[in-house]
Write an enzyme that holds these catalytic residues in place. Structure first.
Site, PDB file in Angstrom:
ATOM      1  N   GLU A 210      39.446 123.670-147.720  1.00  0.00           N
ATOM      2  CA  GLU A 210      39.096 122.213-148.668  1.00  0.00           C
ATOM      3  C   GLU A 210      37.692 122.949-148.296  1.00  0.00           C
ATOM      4  O   GLU A 210      36.547 122.743-150.365  1.00  0.00           O
ATOM      5  CB  GLU A 210      39.741 121.382-149.017  1.00  0.00           C
ATOM      6  CG  GLU A 210      41.424 120.933-149.255  1.00  0.00           C
ATOM      7  CD  GLU A 210      42.356 120.071-149.809  1.00  0.00           C
ATOM      8  OE1 GLU A 210      40.702 119.208-149.732  1.00  0.00           O
ATOM      9  OE2 GLU A 210      43.028 120.590-149.620  1.00  0.00           O
ATOM     10  N   HIS A 211      37.245 122.423-147.632  1.00  0.00           N
ATOM     11  CA  HIS A 211      35.548 122.488-147.482  1.00  0.00           C
ATOM     12  C   HIS A 211      34.847 123.816-147.908  1.00  0.00           C
ATOM     13  O   HIS A 211      34.018 123.765-148.675  1.00  0.00           O
ATOM     14  CB  HIS A 211      35.162 121.999-146.087  1.00  0.00           C
ATOM     15  CG  HIS A 211      35.615 120.986-145.085  1.00  0.00           C
ATOM     16  ND1 HIS A 211      37.433 120.551-145.476  1.00  0.00           N
ATOM     17  CD2 HIS A 211      35.031 119.528-145.666  1.00  0.00           C
ATOM     18  CE1 HIS A 211      37.006 118.864-145.188  1.00  0.00           C
ATOM     19  NE2 HIS A 211      35.724 118.498-144.941  1.00  0.00           N
TER      20      HIS A 211
END
Length: 570
Positions: free
Chosen positions: A305-306
């Site tokens: 997600e980062h």
């Protein structure tokens, strides 16, 4: 060795291969230099460059392709090799037995057959490029995962049920097979052996690698591996592949008629011209990336997600620009920054040797110097046969003959040297025993001797059992045979296949005791050849017609037929 009027094949046109070719055209006038590269574009560039340097007497020609592949697949690109059917064909090729037809299908055999070089110089970094899987450990890990899911262990009595072979499973299995460097390197060296014999190659020089640029297990460099630090599995695999190749070539060096040398630079091989511009990392172009503003790093969220958030914050341009830097290309298709160059070549690290120095060492070795030949050094350092061992051998053999006489049982074969050796020993023993002496074995009627040999095996229970107990069959002159319940040859039996005459001839060559007249005649001719050679005073072999040793007779036969160790200086 004089290099003028020689045809020289150089395999690999990287830094070392090109430097060797340049040195050749500067120091001699070979009839022809053949440059073989992995890619056509590289071949055209290198041949064009060398034509500008070579004299009018030297013809420059080129060829290209995968040196390890079968010739029909040699021009396939790595992307084409990703085709499932092609990869399966490659796996089958490398893992099939090394018959003569298989050896003649290889690219190395075809190259030597076509160009008939007097000298072959292999400057390919074989340990790095011989397999067809980018990450062998990952591939074998996937295969291990499949193995864990097969249930219980597989035994001869109760084979475990394997899962249905889906395309994915087939791909993983094929990839695992193509990650094995030993079969690939064995096929290459075996084909080279065959080609050197068939086309009278005078000398073969391999330029190889230590695997770690002269450093040891404490080497901190991963050569681009992003999954491990320090000595990575990929590097260990490279070292292992290099070791396999060196051992195979050392044994080829000990083969009569094969002049093989090994040169290994133990430092980083020099560099090309310094430049500024796009560069590569791990063999791939580096695309320019950036993150101009900090993003929150959440401890409770997946890293993916980062990464996705970063790509949204800094969207890539339609035409992604390449990262640029001052750099210098060096060996193994690598490029190094100024700081990396300074570090890796510093005293106590890889250090460095110029490509011209490597080329000079190769040419010195080619001309006859042994200073840089590792095989000469290994031969010098290895412990050789001794006079004491020869004396003890004589004493041991005397004791064994006394026990044979006491028990009235011949000690001929245990099977531990292989079925073909066992077959040859038994055939010679039966032949000479049936004849009564070596002289009679050489001169008797072939038909009569075949009949006597057949009768001996039928009557001598112990001798017959000695053969059958180790899986040998005995082929009699009248299309009959003697065989136990287990056969060493063939190793696998197809219960549905019908036996043909060709099968019988093939199996008798491999490991059936053949007492047919044609085989008896073969041994009679070879016994006569031994007698002629021994009578000429060329050997210390004691040719006693009655007190002969069948092992010594067979050793003499192997010496005359090129199946003996290479004697230094010969």
């Amino acid at each position: 060795m004089k290099l003028d009027d020689k045809r020289i094949l150089i395999i690999g046109a990287g830094e070392v291969g090109t430097a060797v070719a340049e040195d050749l055209v500067n120091r001699s006038d070979p009839t022809e230099i053949i440059i073989h590269t992995s890619r056509q574009q590289t071949m055209d560039m290198r041949v064009g460059h060398l034509k500008e340097m070579a004299g009018p007497r030297t013809l420059l020609t080129g060829s290209w392709g995968d040196i390890f592949a079968p010739y029909e697949l040699t021009h396939r690109s790595r992307s084409e090799i990703n085709d499932r059917n092609v990869r399966l064909a490659l796996a089958e090729f490398f893992l099939q037995p090394s018959g003569e037809a298989q050896l003649r299908r290889t690219t190395i055999y075809e190259l030597i057959s076509r160009h008939r070089p007097h000298i072959v110089i292999d400057a390919v970094n074989s340990a790095s490029v011989c397999t067809y899987t980018e990450d062998p450990h990952q591939t074998c890990g996937e295969l291990l995962d499949l193995a864990r899911g097969t249930g219980g262990p597989r035994t001869a009595e109760a084979p475990a049920e394997l899962p249905a072979v889906t395309p994915d499973i087939a791909d993983v299995a094929t990839d695992a097979l193509l990650s094995l460097s030993t079969p690939i390197l064995h096929r290459y060296v075996d084909s080279l052996r065959r080609a050197m014999a068939d086309f009278q190659v005078e000398r073969f020089i391999k330029v190889s690698t230590t695997g770690l640029g002269g450093m040891g297990y404490n080497c901190p460099y991963t050569h681009g591996s992003v999954t491990e630090f320090g000595l990575s599995d990929a590097l260990v695999g490279k070292i292992g592949s290099a070791g396999v190749l060196h051992q195979l070539l050392w044994n080829l060096h000990h083969t009569a008629g094969c002049d093989v040398r090994l040169v290994i630079p133990a430092a980083l091989i020099g560099w090309e011209s310094v430049r500024h511009g796009a560069y590569t990392s791990r063999g791939r172009p580096v695309a320019l990336q950036d993150c101009s503003r900090p993003l929150p790093l959440h401890l409770d969220r997946p890293l993916g997600e980062h990464a996705a958030a970063s790509s949204v914050a800094e969207p890539a341009a339609e035409d992604e620009p390449s990262a640029e830097m001052v750099h210098v290309p060096a060996g193994d298709n690598s490029t190094y920054s100024r700081a990396e160059m300074s570090l890796s070549t510093a005293l106590g690290q890889f250090e460095s040797v110029t490509r011209e120095e490597v080329a000079a060492a190769v040419l010195d070795t080619l001309l006859g110097s042994t200073r840089f030949d590792l095989f000469t050094a290994m031969d010098t350092a290895s412990l050789q046969s001794s006079y004491l061992a020869a004396q003890m051998r004589t004493s041991t053999l005397t004791s064994m003959r006394q026990l044979e006489k006491a028990y009235d049982r011949p000690s001929i074969v245990s099977g531990n040297l292989g079925p073909t050796i066992s077959k040859d020993l038994l055939e010679l023993h039966v032949l000479c025993t049936a004849a009564g002496s070596l002289e009679q074995a050489r001169t008797m009627s072939t038909t009569v001797l075949a009949s006597s040999a057949s009768a001996l095996v039928r009557e001598d229970v112990y001798l017959r059992q000695q053969a059958l107990s180790i899986g040998l069959a005995v082929l009699l002159p009248d299309d009959q045979w003697l065989a136990g319940p287990r056969l060493s040859v063939p190793s696998r039996i197809d219960p549905e296949a019908k036996v043909t005459r060709a099968d019988i001839d093939d199996w008798s060559r491999q490991g059936w005791v053949d007492l047919r007249p044609a085989r008896i005649l073969h041994w009679q001719e070879n016994l006569r050849r031994i007698e002629q050679d021994a009578s000429a005073g060329k050997t210390a072999f004691a040719l006693d017609d009655t007190a002969y040793d069948v092992g010594e007779v067979l050793a003499y036969h192997y010496k005359l037929t090129g199946q003996a160790r290479r004697i230094k200086g010969l």
